[in-house]
Motif scaffolding. Sequence first.
Motif, short mmCIF file in Angstrom:
data_model
loop_
_atom_site.label_atom_id
_atom_site.label_comp_id
_atom_site.label_asym_id
_atom_site.label_seq_id
_atom_site.Cartn_x
_atom_site.Cartn_y
_atom_site.Cartn_z
N SER A 168 0.80 -1.22 0.00
CA SER A 168 0.00 0.00 0.00
C SER A 168 0.84 1.27 0.00
O SER A 168 0.36 2.33 -0.41
N ARG A 171 0.92 3.14 -3.33
CA ARG A 171 -0.32 3.57 -3.96
C ARG A 171 -0.17 4.90 -4.71
O ARG A 171 -0.73 5.08 -5.78
N ASP A 174 1.41 4.03 -7.97
CA ASP A 174 0.54 3.17 -8.78
C ASP A 174 -0.62 3.94 -9.39
O ASP A 174 -1.00 3.71 -10.54
N GLU A 175 -1.21 4.83 -8.61
CA GLU A 175 -2.42 5.50 -9.06
C GLU A 175 -2.16 6.81 -9.79
O GLU A 175 -2.94 7.20 -10.65
#
Length: 434
Positions: A168, A171, A174-175
């Motif tokens: 996590s 993130r 990744d996003e």
Amino acid sequence: MAAASAAWLQHHAAGTPQWWSELAAAGAPLRERLADGNVRVTFLWRDPCGGPATSPTVRVYADVNSVTDHHSPQPQSLARLGETDVWWWQAILPADWRGSYAYIPVSAGQTPPAPDDDVRASRQRHREWWLSVMDKAVADPLNPACAYRSSWGASLSPLHLPDAPDQSAWRAWDEAGQGADPRRLTEIRWDSAVLGKARRIWVYHTGDISAGQWAERPLAVLLDGQRWAEQLPVFAALDEDTRRGRLPPAVYLLVDSMDGRNREQDLPCNDAFWQALQSELLPQAALIAPFSARPDRTIVAGQSYGGLAAMHAGLHWPERFGCVLSQSGSFWWPHVELHEKARAASGRRLPGSSGWLAERLASGATPPGHLRVFQEVGSREEVMVDVNETMRIALEHAGHEVHYQLFEGGHDWLCWRGGLLQGLACLWRPLAVL
């Protein structure tokens, strides 16, 4: 076929623009938990040239790390769904698997060469064929996560199954592709008189501490630094785990391996590389972001050849590198024939296999010391599991402290990025957050 994927593939509108639009909104690959706990994954690719009447594509190879087999004379291909532009393939995987994948569409004349009775020559032709089609590899446009570049420049997509270890902290990248905080990052050039070469170094520091505490800030040396700086930028993930309190404020040196030839020179147990790094690079970097000289606060981290190099550094200079983070270390080195033997063996495993570094350790030829080691390897890495297990046993017999784990996956930077943060936290756990 599980219910959810069957609903997509057997739908009367499969392959229509509306169907593709709805699939893009749902995201792909499709993932369905099965009664036995495994996950059925449905890979889907849209042929930009339409159905078989208009498209030159005859195969869409699935290159899924640790799942599909590069050595197979008939590599795994998706299948075309009837007369539509839909290509699909399903695999059943453990729920904690993670890996990178890409699609390789080819036309007639670009399929692999047929093998013959000359096994060695057939393997060489097959390898040359793989290299020839790699530039056709494409990431999955239906996958909403950020794609990234492989070592050969191909675009890859990530696939995280529901029980895969936590990543996590990644993130933000990744996003949104979030990179480094520019206020914390300095790129320098290391001109090594000892090695006779120059390379890029990224110096990054995390957290907020008072000026008087800089000299106590722990240090991590990350090999293959161009990977962690440019291809899978680690900076936002380091900041996030520091903010969470999982990592202490620290200084990170990302060391560029430059290219394949220099990597093969510098990383496989090269004393000169580590002597130059200590005498030249560390003093230069300390002028930018001071850090602790204590070995118990210093981690050297690497993957594959880098995992071998990190272990070599710790075993031979324990007074400087007291913590080693080794991921899928190439502990077969220099016995290259181990890979050929494993390929011919049932299950491609050779228990008890070892290389030079484990042999030196077992014989007592390495300097005395007490390292703290985080070591991991993918359960699907075949003989690499054996050489890493041999290394673990040798380390423990020599009195070193080892945290060892298998992850469900292969020789894959996508897996290593999570293990990197986990290993940093494990090795620095005795430190109070500064």
